[in-house]
Design a protein around this motif. Structure first.
Motif, PDB file in Angstrom:
ATOM      1  N   SER A  10      -9.433 -54.949  21.948  1.00  0.00           N
ATOM      2  CA  SER A  10     -10.157 -55.267  20.720  1.00  0.00           C
ATOM      3  C   SER A  10     -10.439 -53.958  19.986  1.00  0.00           C
ATOM      4  O   SER A  10     -10.036 -52.882  20.421  1.00  0.00           O
ATOM      5  CB  SER A  10     -11.480 -55.965  21.059  1.00  0.00           C
ATOM      6  N   MET A  33     -16.792 -62.190  23.963  1.00  0.00           N
ATOM      7  CA  MET A  33     -16.903 -62.343  22.499  1.00  0.00           C
ATOM      8  C   MET A  33     -16.167 -63.608  22.084  1.00  0.00           C
ATOM      9  O   MET A  33     -15.361 -64.152  22.848  1.00  0.00           O
ATOM     10  CB  MET A  33     -16.334 -61.119  21.769  1.00  0.00           C
ATOM     11  N   ARG A  34     -16.440 -64.053  20.867  1.00  0.00           N
ATOM     12  CA  ARG A  34     -15.689 -65.188  20.311  1.00  0.00           C
ATOM     13  C   ARG A  34     -14.288 -64.686  19.978  1.00  0.00           C
ATOM     14  O   ARG A  34     -14.139 -63.633  19.361  1.00  0.00           O
ATOM     15  CB  ARG A  34     -16.365 -65.695  19.034  1.00  0.00           C
ATOM     16  N   LYS A  52     -20.317 -58.952  17.826  1.00  0.00           N
ATOM     17  CA  LYS A  52     -18.995 -58.331  17.739  1.00  0.00           C
ATOM     18  C   LYS A  52     -18.954 -57.040  18.556  1.00  0.00           C
ATOM     19  O   LYS A  52     -19.985 -56.496  18.947  1.00  0.00           O
ATOM     20  CB  LYS A  52     -18.664 -58.010  16.275  1.00  0.00           C
ATOM     21  N   VAL A  53     -17.741 -56.540  18.755  1.00  0.00           N
ATOM     22  CA  VAL A  53     -17.543 -55.212  19.325  1.00  0.00           C
ATOM     23  C   VAL A  53     -16.708 -54.412  18.335  1.00  0.00           C
ATOM     24  O   VAL A  53     -15.921 -55.014  17.579  1.00  0.00           O
ATOM     25  CB  VAL A  53     -16.838 -55.275  20.701  1.00  0.00           C
ATOM     26  N   GLU A  65     -20.562 -51.088  13.716  1.00  0.00           N
ATOM     27  CA  GLU A  65     -19.585 -50.871  12.639  1.00  0.00           C
ATOM     28  C   GLU A  65     -18.815 -49.575  12.942  1.00  0.00           C
ATOM     29  O   GLU A  65     -19.390 -48.478  13.057  1.00  0.00           O
ATOM     30  CB  GLU A  65     -20.204 -50.823  11.247  1.00  0.00           C
ATOM     31  N   SER A  66     -17.492 -49.731  13.029  1.00  0.00           N
ATOM     32  CA  SER A  66     -16.630 -48.648  13.513  1.00  0.00           C
ATOM     33  C   SER A  66     -16.833 -47.306  12.790  1.00  0.00           C
ATOM     34  O   SER A  66     -16.941 -46.270  13.470  1.00  0.00           O
ATOM     35  CB  SER A  66     -15.166 -49.083  13.429  1.00  0.00           C
TER      36      SER A  66
HETATM   37  N1  LIG Z   1     -16.380 -54.404  10.939  1.00  0.00           N
HETATM   38  C1  LIG Z   1     -16.425 -54.389  12.387  1.00  0.00           C
HETATM   39  C2  LIG Z   1     -15.482 -55.441  12.912  1.00  0.00           C
HETATM   40  C3  LIG Z   1     -15.721 -55.729  14.369  1.00  0.00           C
HETATM   41  C4  LIG Z   1     -14.949 -56.963  14.828  1.00  0.00           C
HETATM   42  O1  LIG Z   1     -14.695 -57.890  14.043  1.00  0.00           O
HETATM   43  N2  LIG Z   1     -14.586 -56.984  16.111  1.00  0.00           N
HETATM   44  C5  LIG Z   1     -13.931 -58.128  16.658  1.00  0.00           C
HETATM   45  C6  LIG Z   1     -13.081 -57.693  17.858  1.00  0.00           C
HETATM   46  S1  LIG Z   1     -11.628 -56.801  17.387  1.00  0.00           S
HETATM   47  C7  LIG Z   1     -14.985 -59.072  17.231  1.00  0.00           C
HETATM   48  O2  LIG Z   1     -15.944 -58.620  17.787  1.00  0.00           O
HETATM   49  N3  LIG Z   1     -14.749 -60.384  17.103  1.00  0.00           N
HETATM   50  C8  LIG Z   1     -15.631 -61.377  17.665  1.00  0.00           C
HETATM   51  C9  LIG Z   1     -16.386 -62.140  16.614  1.00  0.00           C
HETATM   52  O3  LIG Z   1     -16.061 -62.013  15.422  1.00  0.00           O
HETATM   53  O4  LIG Z   1     -17.328 -62.850  16.966  1.00  0.00           O
HETATM   54  C10 LIG Z   1     -16.040 -52.983  12.893  1.00  0.00           C
HETATM   55  O5  LIG Z   1     -15.111 -52.398  12.318  1.00  0.00           O
HETATM   56  O6  LIG Z   1     -16.638 -52.465  13.834  1.00  0.00           O
END
Ligand SMILES: N[C@@H](CCC(=O)N[C@@H](CS)C(=O)NCC(=O)O)C(=O)O
Length: 200
Positions: A10, A33-34, A52-53, A65-66
């Protein structure tokens, strides 16, 4: 000690890469995570507001946030020079391209994926061709996004381009392919790959 809340394969995998590059003390806390296929669930231990991660905790200080995580870590662990510090003239470009990653580049790819025209003048981002043309310009003369020195911005951009190398979403560019290969051939990337799914 940094805790990285992580899910294998991820957006958090690239932060194992960054933490390895920084030589920072860290541990990985694996979370659920979802997932896009409808499986999975938010992990109650994950402090991200949407589950999220990536997320990090620095002894209780939460960063998500990355781009924010990249900036926080390179400021916190400056020893290996992975991000221009305050007062360095390179800091402006560093902040700009970190923000551009989630503010422009990812929305550009997502718009293309959703077959959505980007409304010029009102959307905060641009079409993927325009975004990638700007990136290609930044990569000349290279070898990295900010020029001579590898930075945390390359961790975000290089890993993304390597992942999308075969995707029809990505406009073809030899310069971008070379750049992505340069980034993912770093030893810290290989270490991150081996730690990605090690069941911690
Ligand atoms: N804007 C966030 C995006 C993070 C993101 O969408 N991560 C995905 C994994 S690649 C996630 O956690 N998805 C699970 C969900 O949306 O619940 C960042 O860049 O850190």
């Amino acid at each position: 000690m940094i805790t990285l809340f992580h899910h294998p394969q991820s957006r958090s995998t690239r932060f194992i890469f960054l933490l390895e590059e920084l030589g920072a003390p860290y541990r990985i806390q694996r979370v659920t995570m979802r997932r896009s296929d409808g499986t999975g669930a938010i992990d109650p231990d994950n402090p991200h507001p949407h589950g999220k991660v990536p997320v990090i905790s620095d002894e209780g200080v939460i960063v998500f946030e990355s781009p924010a995580i990249a900036l926080y870590l390179t400021d916190r662990f400056p020893k290996n020079h992975l991000g221009p510090q305050v007062g360095d003239p390179g800091r402006g470009a560093y902040l700009s391209w970190l923000s551009y990653y989630t503010g422009v580049l990812e929305p550009a790819f997502m718009s293309r994926f959703m077959h959505m025209d980007v409304p010029r003048g009102s959307a905060g981002w641009v079409a993927v061709e325009e975004a990638m043309a700007a990136v290609v310009k930044m990569l000349s003369p290279g070898p990295y996004l900010l020029g001579e020195h590898f930075s945390a911005a390359d961790v975000l951009y290089g890993t993304t381009f390597a992942m999308f190398a075969q995707s029809p979403l990505m406009p073809k560019s030899a310069a971008v392919e070379d750049y992505a290969n340069r980034v993912v051939s770093r030893p810290a990337f290989a270490r991150a790959q081996s730690l990605d799914d090690d069941g911690q």
